[in-house]
Design a protein around this motif. Structure first.
Motif, PDB file in Angstrom:
ATOM      1  N   PHE A 208     -14.180   7.303   0.116  1.00  0.00           N
ATOM      2  CA  PHE A 208     -14.933   6.027   0.274  1.00  0.00           C
ATOM      3  C   PHE A 208     -14.110   4.842   0.945  1.00  0.00           C
ATOM      4  N   VAL A 209     -14.909   4.064   1.789  1.00  0.00           N
ATOM      5  CA  VAL A 209     -14.455   2.845   2.361  1.00  0.00           C
ATOM      6  C   VAL A 209     -14.855   1.697   1.654  1.00  0.00           C
ATOM      7  N   LEU A 210     -14.087   0.827   1.242  1.00  0.00           N
ATOM      8  CA  LEU A 210     -14.375  -0.576   0.558  1.00  0.00           C
ATOM      9  C   LEU A 210     -14.239  -1.598   1.463  1.00  0.00           C
ATOM     10  N   GLY A 211     -15.217  -2.411   1.566  1.00  0.00           N
ATOM     11  CA  GLY A 211     -15.480  -3.738   2.060  1.00  0.00           C
ATOM     12  C   GLY A 211     -15.332  -4.567   0.954  1.00  0.00           C
ATOM     13  N   GLU A 212     -15.205  -5.990   1.039  1.00  0.00           N
ATOM     14  CA  GLU A 212     -15.169  -6.980   0.110  1.00  0.00           C
ATOM     15  C   GLU A 212     -16.302  -6.955  -0.746  1.00  0.00           C
ATOM     16  N   GLY A 213     -16.002  -7.039  -2.113  1.00  0.00           N
ATOM     17  CA  GLY A 213     -16.893  -6.909  -3.063  1.00  0.00           C
ATOM     18  C   GLY A 213     -17.433  -5.548  -3.421  1.00  0.00           C
ATOM     19  N   GLU A 214     -17.050  -4.419  -2.798  1.00  0.00           N
ATOM     20  CA  GLU A 214     -17.430  -3.062  -3.097  1.00  0.00           C
ATOM     21  C   GLU A 214     -16.144  -2.468  -3.857  1.00  0.00           C
TER      22      GLU A 214
ATOM     23  N   PRO B 169       0.883  -1.136   0.144  1.00  0.00           N
ATOM     24  CA  PRO B 169      -0.081  -0.094  -0.063  1.00  0.00           C
ATOM     25  C   PRO B 169       0.687   1.205  -0.137  1.00  0.00           C
ATOM     26  N   ASP B 170       2.022   1.427   0.696  1.00  0.00           N
ATOM     27  CA  ASP B 170       2.822   2.654   0.695  1.00  0.00           C
ATOM     28  C   ASP B 170       3.679   2.860  -0.546  1.00  0.00           C
ATOM     29  N   LYS B 171       3.407   1.891  -1.434  1.00  0.00           N
ATOM     30  CA  LYS B 171       4.327   1.891  -2.714  1.00  0.00           C
ATOM     31  C   LYS B 171       3.365   2.404  -4.014  1.00  0.00           C
ATOM     32  N   ILE B 172       1.839   2.656  -3.726  1.00  0.00           N
ATOM     33  CA  ILE B 172       1.172   2.932  -4.510  1.00  0.00           C
ATOM     34  C   ILE B 172       1.375   4.464  -5.186  1.00  0.00           C
ATOM     35  N   ASP B 173       1.734   4.788  -6.440  1.00  0.00           N
ATOM     36  CA  ASP B 173       2.243   5.929  -6.475  1.00  0.00           C
ATOM     37  C   ASP B 173       1.216   6.728  -7.458  1.00  0.00           C
ATOM     38  N   ILE B 174      -0.120   6.976  -6.941  1.00  0.00           N
ATOM     39  CA  ILE B 174      -1.047   7.483  -7.801  1.00  0.00           C
ATOM     40  C   ILE B 174      -1.138   9.098  -7.259  1.00  0.00           C
ATOM     41  N   PRO B 175      -1.097  10.011  -7.839  1.00  0.00           N
ATOM     42  CA  PRO B 175      -1.375  11.281  -7.482  1.00  0.00           C
ATOM     43  C   PRO B 175      -2.483  11.853  -6.644  1.00  0.00           C
TER      44      PRO B 175
ATOM     45  N   GLU C 159      -4.967   0.373   4.481  1.00  0.00           N
ATOM     46  CA  GLU C 159      -5.551  -0.878   4.688  1.00  0.00           C
ATOM     47  C   GLU C 159      -6.020  -1.107   6.193  1.00  0.00           C
ATOM     48  N   LYS C 160      -7.256  -1.466   6.442  1.00  0.00           N
ATOM     49  CA  LYS C 160      -7.644  -1.698   7.644  1.00  0.00           C
ATOM     50  C   LYS C 160      -7.841  -3.255   7.951  1.00  0.00           C
ATOM     51  N   SER C 161      -8.299  -3.502   9.229  1.00  0.00           N
ATOM     52  CA  SER C 161      -8.614  -4.947   9.686  1.00  0.00           C
ATOM     53  C   SER C 161      -9.905  -5.518   9.165  1.00  0.00           C
ATOM     54  N   GLY C 162      -9.681  -6.782   8.767  1.00  0.00           N
ATOM     55  CA  GLY C 162     -10.870  -7.412   7.991  1.00  0.00           C
ATOM     56  C   GLY C 162     -11.202  -7.251   6.527  1.00  0.00           C
ATOM     57  N   GLY C 163     -10.013  -6.884   6.096  1.00  0.00           N
ATOM     58  CA  GLY C 163      -9.842  -6.651   4.520  1.00  0.00           C
ATOM     59  C   GLY C 163     -10.754  -5.407   3.995  1.00  0.00           C
ATOM     60  N   ILE C 164     -10.791  -4.604   4.844  1.00  0.00           N
ATOM     61  CA  ILE C 164     -11.233  -3.196   4.503  1.00  0.00           C
ATOM     62  C   ILE C 164     -10.376  -2.088   4.094  1.00  0.00           C
ATOM     63  N   TYR C 165     -10.439  -1.382   3.164  1.00  0.00           N
ATOM     64  CA  TYR C 165      -9.665  -0.243   2.538  1.00  0.00           C
ATOM     65  C   TYR C 165     -10.155   1.093   2.829  1.00  0.00           C
ATOM     66  N   ARG C 166      -9.648   1.908   3.354  1.00  0.00           N
ATOM     67  CA  ARG C 166      -9.973   3.326   3.266  1.00  0.00           C
ATOM     68  C   ARG C 166      -9.092   4.256   2.107  1.00  0.00           C
TER      69      ARG C 166
END
Length: 224
Positions: free
Chosen positions: A167-173, A109-115, A121-128
């Motif tokens: 947005f916050v993405l759970g699995e399938g979102e 995640p810390d190497k994603i170089d998108i302006p 990455e949060k617990s439970g496979g959730i991404y903010r």
């Protein structure tokens, strides 16, 4: 796991027409992952499509770079750079490596170089997914800063700078971010637009980006 497709379009002042704008829209649509790209790996999968619009046509920026090399060589301006076989071989190797990487690779995640985009990455496979004004170009996006009082963050202590959760993405979102800039150097002005498609998926497939998206976040400004 998270899969990201970044589409970047760059153009100059001579493409600020309705016809050119309509042409660009065709390239912002999500695309398939090529069949020769491995879908196995650890971390976040990132694919990039970088385009340059000029003279009524749209090219991959790598193609545009090669076209400029040929033009300079033909005009005897770039002989010192493109006339040496060793240099041409090194540039070809660099471009081939870059093309393979941009077709799709895995990153932490810390190497994603998108302006302007930060992935947490949060617990439970959730991404903010956060969007922030990184200071590039115009217009400046003003607003609330979620990290204003958080120690050690990039924008700690920066008031009136837009830095918020898209947005916050759970699995399938899934979600898409759209934003653009007008940039200026000493002798020219150009424009950049980004469409970033993000999918939180249990299984990475070649058609993962071709879908209806759960969330949309827009920072598109009228640059005309």
């Amino acid at each position: 796991m998270l899969a990201i497709l970044q589409i970047k379009m760059e153009w100059t002042k001579d493409s600020r027409t309705l016809t050119a704008s309509r042409q660009r829209q065709e390239y912002y649509k999500p695309v398939m992952i090529e069949n020769d790209v491995s879908l196995s790996g650890n971390g976040i999968f990132l694919k990039k499509c970088n385009y340059l619009q000029q003279n009524g046509s749209v090219l991959y920026d790598v193609e545009a770079s090669e076209k400029l090399d040929r033009q300079l060589y033909e005009e005897n301006i770039g002989v010192a750079f493109t006339g040496r076989k060793e240099h041409e071989q090194k540039m070809a190797l660099y471009r081939n490596t870059r093309i393979r990487r941009e077709k799709g690779a895995f990153y932490s995640p810390d190497k994603i170089d998108i302006p302007c985009v930060k992935i947490i990455e949060k617990s439970g496979g959730i991404y903010r997914v956060k969007w922030f004004d990184d200071g590039r170009g115009m217009p400046k996006r003003r607003g609330g800063n979620e990290d204003l009082y958080v120690k050690g963050e990039k924008l700690t202590g920066c008031p009136n700078t837009l830095n918020e959760t898209a947005f916050v993405l759970g699995e399938g979102e899934s979600g898409v971010l759209r934003y653009n800039f007008r940039l200026l150097s000493y002798d020219e002005q150009w424009y950049e637009c980004y469409y970033v498609y993000i999918v939180n998926t249990k299984e990475l497939l070649h058609d993962v980006f071709v879908r209806e998206y759960t969330y949309e976040y827009s920072q598109l400004a009228d640059l005309f």
